[in-house]
Design an enzyme around this catalytic site. Structure first.
Site: not given
Length: 281
Positions: A2-3, A100, A160
């Site tokens: 999940p984000e 679960h 970078r």
């Protein structure tokens, strides 16, 4: 995994059932998930009132009136299930197996909040009052924070050579972004995920900040993306996956008006990146 949008969606679903509620009973049904859980977790939670339910990056944080914070991460398959309470009794999908159910909280308001995690890659921990937590110590600003400005991102990218896709996945630069929404934001911004972060001009970085916020806003409004395990706290699936422009669309035509490109998939840092070589430069 999940984000930000998925975790924020879960947080909002839990708010009326957990924030401001006293935990009348807490059950911990196994000693560990990804890592061991605190041995005194039941004692700390039982009788505590959740004063605020927050999100930081991809973590849920429940502040307790007796001090300290409950820290939770959903991992790959973790779900927060809600049953009962004044807003209705949600249906539990029979495919979500009770074996679960690892942490169960019962509130005075009549809600039962269950952390269910089939693969056990999630985590539950306590942040003690006055202490920090190593998982949160080095996180960068949130995408919606005032601190996440074009000037900030330009400074973080300066010099970078790492590809911009990987730079945006670095939680020290910006917190909460993951593979799906970085791919989607870069497509909206017309930036090739392989381009070195330090070689993106100021105007394009400014546009990228806006697109990151837009794609996250759209995803939250859609309840996140349900690719495999994500569900909202009500048990409903998210549906932003139906709005993907590039993610998981390898071989499909680019949706950008006037672009004749085809979505490609490459691997960067061990993760799939989806983009259009025709309009992302």
């Amino acid at each position: 995994m999940p984000e930000l949008p998925e975790v924020e969606t879960v947080r909002r679903g839990l708010l009326p059932h957990l924030e401001g509620q006293r935990i009348a009973r807490a059950e911990v049904r196994r000693p560990d998930l990804r890592w061991p859980m605190p041995v005194d977790l039941v004692q700390v939670l039982t009788g505590a009132t959740v004063t605020a339910l927050r999100r930081r990056s991809k973590y849920l944080l429940a502040d307790l009136d007796r001090g300290g914070t409950l820290l939770m991460h959903l991992g790959m398959s973790g779900r927060m299930l809600v049953q009962g309470g004044s807003l209705g009794d949600f249906h539990r999908d029979p495919a979500i197996l009770p074996r679960h159910d690892h942490v169960v909280l019962v509130t005075d308001g009549g809600s039962t909040i269950t952390f269910n995690d089939a693969r056990r890659f999630g985590m539950v921990d306590l942040i003690r009052e006055g202490s920090a937590h190593p998982l949160l110590d080095h996180l960068g600003p949130e995408p919606f924070d005032e601190a996440f400005t074009p000037a900030y991102l330009a400074g973080a990218f300066a010099g970078r050579r790492v590809p911009v896709k990987q730079a945006l996945l670095d939680q020290r630069i910006v917190a909460g972004l993951g593979n799906i929404y970085v791919s989607e934001a870069l497509h909206r911004a017309g930036i090739d995920p392989r381009r070195a972060a330090g070689r993106i001009g100021a105007a394009r970085i400014a546009a990228l900040v806006g697109h990151i916020r837009d794609v996250l806003t759209d995803a939250i409004a859609a309840g996140g993306s349900s690719l495999r395990d994500h569900r909202q706290a009500s048990g409903e699936l998210g549906y932003f996956q139906h709005s993907f422009r590039v993610y998981d669309r390898e071989g499909a035509p680019c949706p950008t008006p006037g672009c004749a490109g085809t979505i490609r998939r490459i691997v960067q840092g061990g993760r799939s990146s989806f983009f259009c070589p025709g309009c992302q430069r």
